[in-house]
Design a protein around this motif. Structure first.
Motif, PDB file in Angstrom:
ATOM      1  N   MET A  62       0.752  -1.211  -0.032  1.00  0.00           N
ATOM      2  CA  MET A  62      -0.052   0.008   0.053  1.00  0.00           C
ATOM      3  C   MET A  62       0.992   1.393   0.067  1.00  0.00           C
ATOM      4  O   MET A  62       1.940   1.425   0.500  1.00  0.00           O
ATOM      5  CB  MET A  62      -0.884  -0.080   1.138  1.00  0.00           C
ATOM      6  N   ALA A  63       0.482   2.397  -0.650  1.00  0.00           N
ATOM      7  CA  ALA A  63       1.116   3.339  -0.787  1.00  0.00           C
ATOM      8  C   ALA A  63       1.179   4.143   0.438  1.00  0.00           C
ATOM      9  O   ALA A  63       0.339   4.269   1.250  1.00  0.00           O
ATOM     10  CB  ALA A  63       0.612   4.408  -2.063  1.00  0.00           C
ATOM     11  N   HIS A  64       2.416   4.786   0.618  1.00  0.00           N
ATOM     12  CA  HIS A  64       2.265   5.923   1.781  1.00  0.00           C
ATOM     13  C   HIS A  64       2.463   7.316   1.218  1.00  0.00           C
ATOM     14  O   HIS A  64       3.278   7.409   0.093  1.00  0.00           O
ATOM     15  CB  HIS A  64       3.831   5.446   2.765  1.00  0.00           C
ATOM     16  N   THR A  65       1.942   8.153   1.797  1.00  0.00           N
ATOM     17  CA  THR A  65       2.043   9.546   1.609  1.00  0.00           C
ATOM     18  C   THR A  65       3.213  10.087   2.452  1.00  0.00           C
ATOM     19  O   THR A  65       3.423  10.141   3.706  1.00  0.00           O
ATOM     20  CB  THR A  65       0.704  10.431   1.921  1.00  0.00           C
ATOM     21  N   VAL A  66       4.345  10.830   1.758  1.00  0.00           N
ATOM     22  CA  VAL A  66       5.653  11.113   2.393  1.00  0.00           C
ATOM     23  C   VAL A  66       5.913  12.523   2.111  1.00  0.00           C
ATOM     24  O   VAL A  66       5.840  12.938   0.990  1.00  0.00           O
ATOM     25  CB  VAL A  66       6.692  10.125   1.817  1.00  0.00           C
ATOM     26  N   TYR A  67       6.006  13.411   2.785  1.00  0.00           N
ATOM     27  CA  TYR A  67       6.580  14.653   2.801  1.00  0.00           C
ATOM     28  C   TYR A  67       8.203  14.688   2.965  1.00  0.00           C
ATOM     29  O   TYR A  67       8.589  14.493   3.846  1.00  0.00           O
ATOM     30  CB  TYR A  67       6.067  15.578   3.868  1.00  0.00           C
ATOM     31  N   TYR A  68       8.748  14.657   1.630  1.00  0.00           N
ATOM     32  CA  TYR A  68      10.266  14.573   1.503  1.00  0.00           C
ATOM     33  C   TYR A  68      10.625  16.015   1.284  1.00  0.00           C
ATOM     34  O   TYR A  68      10.503  16.504   0.152  1.00  0.00           O
ATOM     35  CB  TYR A  68      10.479  13.654   0.457  1.00  0.00           C
ATOM     36  N   VAL A  69      11.744  16.539   2.021  1.00  0.00           N
ATOM     37  CA  VAL A  69      11.844  18.155   2.040  1.00  0.00           C
ATOM     38  C   VAL A  69      13.045  18.308   2.618  1.00  0.00           C
ATOM     39  O   VAL A  69      13.603  17.822   3.746  1.00  0.00           O
ATOM     40  CB  VAL A  69      10.610  18.911   2.568  1.00  0.00           C
ATOM     41  N   ALA A  70      13.841  19.529   2.240  1.00  0.00           N
ATOM     42  CA  ALA A  70      14.740  20.177   2.937  1.00  0.00           C
ATOM     43  C   ALA A  70      14.449  21.360   3.740  1.00  0.00           C
ATOM     44  O   ALA A  70      13.860  21.857   3.340  1.00  0.00           O
ATOM     45  CB  ALA A  70      16.175  20.399   1.980  1.00  0.00           C
ATOM     46  N   SER A  71      15.139  21.417   4.947  1.00  0.00           N
ATOM     47  CA  SER A  71      14.913  22.524   5.806  1.00  0.00           C
ATOM     48  C   SER A  71      16.162  22.883   6.316  1.00  0.00           C
ATOM     49  O   SER A  71      17.161  22.451   6.468  1.00  0.00           O
ATOM     50  CB  SER A  71      13.686  21.975   6.858  1.00  0.00           C
ATOM     51  N   SER A  72      16.085  24.405   6.960  1.00  0.00           N
ATOM     52  CA  SER A  72      17.050  25.008   7.643  1.00  0.00           C
ATOM     53  C   SER A  72      16.723  24.632   9.051  1.00  0.00           C
ATOM     54  O   SER A  72      15.816  24.091   9.457  1.00  0.00           O
ATOM     55  CB  SER A  72      16.959  26.462   7.431  1.00  0.00           C
ATOM     56  N   ILE A  73      18.035  24.701   9.658  1.00  0.00           N
ATOM     57  CA  ILE A  73      17.906  24.357  11.334  1.00  0.00           C
ATOM     58  C   ILE A  73      16.732  25.002  11.676  1.00  0.00           C
ATOM     59  O   ILE A  73      16.186  24.389  12.572  1.00  0.00           O
ATOM     60  CB  ILE A  73      19.182  24.725  11.633  1.00  0.00           C
ATOM     61  N   ASP A  74      16.495  26.338  11.550  1.00  0.00           N
ATOM     62  CA  ASP A  74      15.490  26.905  12.088  1.00  0.00           C
ATOM     63  C   ASP A  74      14.085  26.869  11.569  1.00  0.00           C
ATOM     64  O   ASP A  74      13.208  27.641  11.767  1.00  0.00           O
ATOM     65  CB  ASP A  74      15.827  28.497  12.217  1.00  0.00           C
ATOM     66  N   GLY A  75      13.972  25.925  10.666  1.00  0.00           N
ATOM     67  CA  GLY A  75      12.475  25.264  10.208  1.00  0.00           C
ATOM     68  C   GLY A  75      12.059  26.120   8.911  1.00  0.00           C
ATOM     69  O   GLY A  75      10.846  26.262   8.967  1.00  0.00           O
ATOM     70  N   PHE A  76      12.636  26.437   8.241  1.00  0.00           N
ATOM     71  CA  PHE A  76      12.295  27.051   6.985  1.00  0.00           C
ATOM     72  C   PHE A  76      12.586  26.430   5.724  1.00  0.00           C
ATOM     73  O   PHE A  76      13.859  25.867   5.627  1.00  0.00           O
ATOM     74  CB  PHE A  76      12.708  28.530   6.677  1.00  0.00           C
ATOM     75  N   ILE A  77      11.778  26.026   4.783  1.00  0.00           N
ATOM     76  CA  ILE A  77      12.011  25.590   3.401  1.00  0.00           C
ATOM     77  C   ILE A  77      12.311  26.565   2.437  1.00  0.00           C
ATOM     78  O   ILE A  77      12.661  26.088   1.360  1.00  0.00           O
ATOM     79  CB  ILE A  77      10.722  24.557   2.977  1.00  0.00           C
ATOM     80  N   ALA A  78      11.944  27.840   2.473  1.00  0.00           N
ATOM     81  CA  ALA A  78      12.060  29.141   1.623  1.00  0.00           C
ATOM     82  C   ALA A  78      12.323  30.110   2.363  1.00  0.00           C
ATOM     83  O   ALA A  78      12.003  30.191   3.724  1.00  0.00           O
ATOM     84  CB  ALA A  78      11.070  29.046   0.601  1.00  0.00           C
ATOM     85  N   ASP A  79      13.355  31.113   2.022  1.00  0.00           N
ATOM     86  CA  ASP A  79      13.491  32.240   2.603  1.00  0.00           C
ATOM     87  C   ASP A  79      12.144  33.280   2.754  1.00  0.00           C
ATOM     88  O   ASP A  79      11.258  32.976   1.945  1.00  0.00           O
ATOM     89  CB  ASP A  79      14.619  33.239   2.364  1.00  0.00           C
ATOM     90  N   ALA A  80      12.346  34.349   3.257  1.00  0.00           N
ATOM     91  CA  ALA A  80      11.247  35.489   3.186  1.00  0.00           C
ATOM     92  C   ALA A  80      10.943  35.841   1.690  1.00  0.00           C
ATOM     93  O   ALA A  80       9.686  36.069   1.390  1.00  0.00           O
ATOM     94  CB  ALA A  80      11.590  36.662   4.072  1.00  0.00           C
ATOM     95  N   ASP A  81      11.581  35.770   0.723  1.00  0.00           N
ATOM     96  CA  ASP A  81      11.396  36.035  -0.576  1.00  0.00           C
ATOM     97  C   ASP A  81      11.023  34.874  -1.394  1.00  0.00           C
ATOM     98  O   ASP A  81      11.162  34.851  -2.643  1.00  0.00           O
ATOM     99  CB  ASP A  81      12.779  36.790  -1.241  1.00  0.00           C
ATOM    100  N   ASN A  82      10.585  33.722  -0.704  1.00  0.00           N
ATOM    101  CA  ASN A  82      10.343  32.316  -1.383  1.00  0.00           C
ATOM    102  C   ASN A  82      11.681  31.877  -1.989  1.00  0.00           C
ATOM    103  O   ASN A  82      11.635  31.093  -3.076  1.00  0.00           O
ATOM    104  CB  ASN A  82       9.197  32.414  -2.614  1.00  0.00           C
ATOM    105  N   GLY A  83      13.034  32.297  -1.882  1.00  0.00           N
ATOM    106  CA  GLY A  83      14.052  31.772  -2.338  1.00  0.00           C
ATOM    107  C   GLY A  83      14.547  30.752  -1.644  1.00  0.00           C
ATOM    108  O   GLY A  83      14.378  30.390  -0.561  1.00  0.00           O
ATOM    109  N   ILE A  84      15.546  29.838  -2.463  1.00  0.00           N
ATOM    110  CA  ILE A  84      16.150  28.542  -2.026  1.00  0.00           C
ATOM    111  C   ILE A  84      17.731  28.700  -2.257  1.00  0.00           C
ATOM    112  O   ILE A  84      18.359  27.645  -2.224  1.00  0.00           O
ATOM    113  CB  ILE A  84      15.597  27.414  -2.492  1.00  0.00           C
ATOM    114  N   ASP A  85      18.379  29.984  -2.364  1.00  0.00           N
ATOM    115  CA  ASP A  85      19.728  30.143  -2.616  1.00  0.00           C
ATOM    116  C   ASP A  85      20.464  29.467  -1.346  1.00  0.00           C
ATOM    117  O   ASP A  85      21.588  28.814  -1.599  1.00  0.00           O
ATOM    118  CB  ASP A  85      20.014  31.473  -2.743  1.00  0.00           C
ATOM    119  N   TRP A  86      20.008  29.693  -0.168  1.00  0.00           N
ATOM    120  CA  TRP A  86      20.511  29.198   1.064  1.00  0.00           C
ATOM    121  C   TRP A  86      20.816  27.740   0.900  1.00  0.00           C
ATOM    122  O   TRP A  86      21.636  27.023   1.507  1.00  0.00           O
ATOM    123  CB  TRP A  86      19.678  29.414   2.406  1.00  0.00           C
ATOM    124  N   LEU A  87      19.679  26.861   0.088  1.00  0.00           N
ATOM    125  CA  LEU A  87      19.744  25.552  -0.140  1.00  0.00           C
ATOM    126  C   LEU A  87      20.705  25.055  -1.167  1.00  0.00           C
ATOM    127  O   LEU A  87      21.353  24.297  -1.255  1.00  0.00           O
ATOM    128  CB  LEU A  87      18.406  25.070  -0.166  1.00  0.00           C
TER     129      LEU A  87
END
Length: 178
Positions: free
Chosen positions: A1-26
């Motif tokens: 049976m399929a599982h639904t998985v949230y696979y993502v990268a995050s900063s240590i302080d819990g953000f997936i994009a910066d305030a401008d929706n950018g991911i340069d930090w990543l």
């Protein structure tokens, strides 16, 4: 049976994009250290769901080849959006529980990947439809931006399934939600 998985990268302080929706930090970390893990993960994916902001991000990429060929993808949106060439995109504005059943059926014996936006993952988590959280914590502080998983209420403690350290200080944490 399929599982639904949230696979993502995050900063240590819990953000997936910066305030401008950018991911340069990543992007500064590159992809080489994560490539094998990513390829194994994607090989087990039978369906994808993402929000319109993530789809818009993909639309804005120059010379984009659809990064998920052959995988049916549902985009949560109330807007008319163009279909990216090579994608199997379906636009959805209905009930999340009905969508979950459709995603799992399309995935068959593979998993469903919730890509990008924490808001989409939070909808699945709040409805009890998110099975696994796979977050790679990147060794950087962003300060503000798009939160990792803005759920409506606290959860019970999540069982830790495994950890995977990567070159450069990143660590993947895998938690079971259901």
């Amino acid at each position: 049976m399929a599982h639904t998985v949230y696979y993502v990268a995050s900063s240590i302080d819990g953000f997936i994009a910066d305030a401008d929706n950018g991911i340069d930090w990543l992007e500064q970390f590159g992809f080489t250290a994560f490539e094998d893990d990513y390829e194994k993960f994607v090989a087990g994916i039978g369906a994808i769901v993402m929000g319109s902001a993530t789809y818009d991000f993909l639309l804005r990429q120059q010379n984009l080849e659809w990064p998920y060929p052959g995988i049916p993808t549902w985009v949560l949106t109330h807007r008319d959006l163009p279909v990216i060439e090579g994608s199997l995109a379906v636009f959805w504005a209905g009930d999340i529980a009905q969508l979950d059943a459709e995603l799992r059926e399309a995935a068959g014996d593979r998993d469903v990947w919730v890509i990008g936006g924490g808001n989409v993952a939070a909808q699945f988590a709040d409805a009890g439809l998110l099975d696994e959280l796979r977050v790679t914590i990147m060794p950087v502080l962003v300060g503000s931006g798009k939160p990792l998983l803005p759920v409506a209420r606290p959860t019970a403690p999540l069982p830790l399934v495994r950890t995977t350290p990567f070159e450069g200080g990143a660590v993947e944490l895998v938690y079971r939600l259901t």
